[in-house]
Design a protein around this motif. Structure first.
Motif: not given
Length: 443
Positions: A188-196, A203-222
């Motif tokens: 689970v990643y809360h933040g402004p920029d994911f991926g590249n 890095i996570f060879p057995n990943l079964e669940s991925l959650t990307l969450h943006y919270n505008y209260m903590y970061v400046s991007n729209s």
């Protein structure tokens, strides 16, 4: 809260008490080189009873070994590290979304916990959102002595950041080989920029669940910036939740993820006016059983037509949030003919008042609402749906539950007289001021 006090006290007396107990067995330096797996049962029992762990009573009933009880206590909780100090609050335990969190404030407390219990902890959340208040030395201590040290044993990893996920990964590698989390199944990643351009699968060879969450209260991007090229080799996903603005990614990128993860059973999406995303799910994801969507009833439903309804025969659970006060939302729900469970977060009174227009469902869950409507009216509406056998709503205060329970007893008397199924009610309070009501219908 007993677990909170238990851990706090355990960390205080651990060195002195353990050295006394284990010292009798020949280990003079147990306080500095402690290995919990080698401790005798009486030490575990003393820890449990002296510190008042909340699972002590259950462990005794189940006749578990004390070591197994300690292990289960820590494995069942997500250890949440907030590396800033507050004067009045250092540690507390809370329930959220069916998970139990142990919230630890301050880097020293977190380091002490992992020094003594680290080999038992499987789930972790690190909260770096207040980056200005976390200096580089503190981040380095947490990264080196907690995250990097125990990376191979974590099964669940959450990170809240004010910077890019790649920046966080670079901090962990510190110029060396990229870190790996071989056993993490949920990220689970809360933040402004994911991926590249990095390979998320390496890095996570057995990943079964991925959650990307943006919270505008903590970061400046729209909205969150996302580059899905990192997911090209991810093929084991069963759950994908993109709790972000759909303008942050392209539909064809999402379809690539769908094509490589055909076993996806749970999807979480923000749709707003993006009807094409749901059409893509309909076409490409044939195994989806749970759909968690945020909709805007004015924009999104303008694109929903009764003549072109959605065909998702495997869908069993639908979770709706955001704006639902529109008669067309009923038609939208009715698109899913095999639906068993409906969960609604907003405008529950509107959904309930139109409940008889819904297709037959087995379970109805209402969340994040005040105590609503007239008890008798609610149960009359529910009673006319023959397949409905479970109703849950939260949050509900104890006094509200007592009022509801009193009214329900009279209603059940009337139902018995008319030979109608009655309702059995329970109040579940997970150590907070508010709990939830669970009603089960008799056969």
């Amino acid at each position: 809260m007993k677990f909170l006090y238990g851990l706090a006290l355990a960390l205080i007396f651990f060195e002195g008490f353990i050295s006394q107990c284990v010292g009798a067995g020949g280990s003079e330096d147990a306080s500095t080189s402690l290995n919990l797996r080698n401790l005798p049962s009486n030490v575990y029992e003393e820890i449990l009873f002296r510190t008042g762990f909340s699972a002590t009573e259950d462990a005794a009933k189940d006749r578990q070994r004390s070591s197994a009880a300690v292990k289960k206590i820590l494995e069942d909780r997500i250890i949440q590290i907030v590396p800033i100090n507050f004067d009045n609050e250092k540690m507390h335990e809370f329930d959220l979304g069916g998970y139990i969190y142990l919230n630890i404030y301050g880097v020293n407390k977190a380091l002490s916990l992992f020094k003594n219990f680290g080999n038992l902890i499987k789930k972790i959340k690190v909260d770096y959102k207040f980056i200005d208040q976390v200096d580089d030395n503190i981040r380095h201590q947490i990264n080196e002595n907690i995250i990097t040290k125990y990376a191979k044993q974590f099964t669940e990893f959450h990170i809240v950041a004010s910077n890019a996920f790649l920046t966080f990964l670079d901090e962990l590698s510190n110029g060396g080989e990229r870190i790996r989390f071989p056993n993490v199944k949920k990220l689970v990643y809360h933040g402004p920029d994911f991926g590249n351009s990095y390979d998320l699968n390496s890095i996570f060879p057995n990943l079964e669940s991925l959650t990307l969450h943006y919270n505008y209260m903590y970061v400046s991007n729209s909205f969150m910036q996302i580059n899905m090229t990192c997911m090209e080799n991810v093929t084991k996903l069963k759950e994908l939740k993109l709790e972000i603005n759909p303008d942050s990614y392209q539909l064809h990128e999402l379809e690539k993820v769908f094509s490589k993860n055909k076993q996806l059973s749970t999807l979480g999406l923000v749709l707003t006016n993006k009807i094409d995303i749901l059409r893509s799910v309909e076409i490409h994801v044939k195994t989806v059983q749970t759909l968690d969507i945020q909709v805007d009833s004015t924009e999104f439903l303008n694109h929903v037509s009764e003549k072109h309804s959605f065909n998702m025969p495997t869908l069993k659970k639908l979770h709706l949030s955001k704006s639902c006060r529109d008669c067309r939302i009923i038609n939208f729900i009715n698109c899913f003919k095999k639906l068993k469970t409906l969960e609604v977060w907003t405008h529950v009174d509107f959904i309930v008042s139109n409940f008889e227009k819904l297709i037959e469902i087995n379970e109805f869950i209402m969340n994040n609402i005040p105590f609503i409507m007239n008890t008798k009216k609610i149960l009359q509406i529910f009673g006319r749906k023959k397949k409905l056998n479970m109703v849950k709503w939260e949050p509900v205060a104890k006094d509200e539950y007592n009022t509801f329970k009193f009214e329900l007893s009279d209603i059940n008397k009337e139902l018995k007289q008319s030979h109608e199924p009655t309702w059995k009610i329970n109040y579940i309070n997970p150590k907070t001021s508010y709990g939830y009501i669970l009603m089960m219908r008799s056969k």
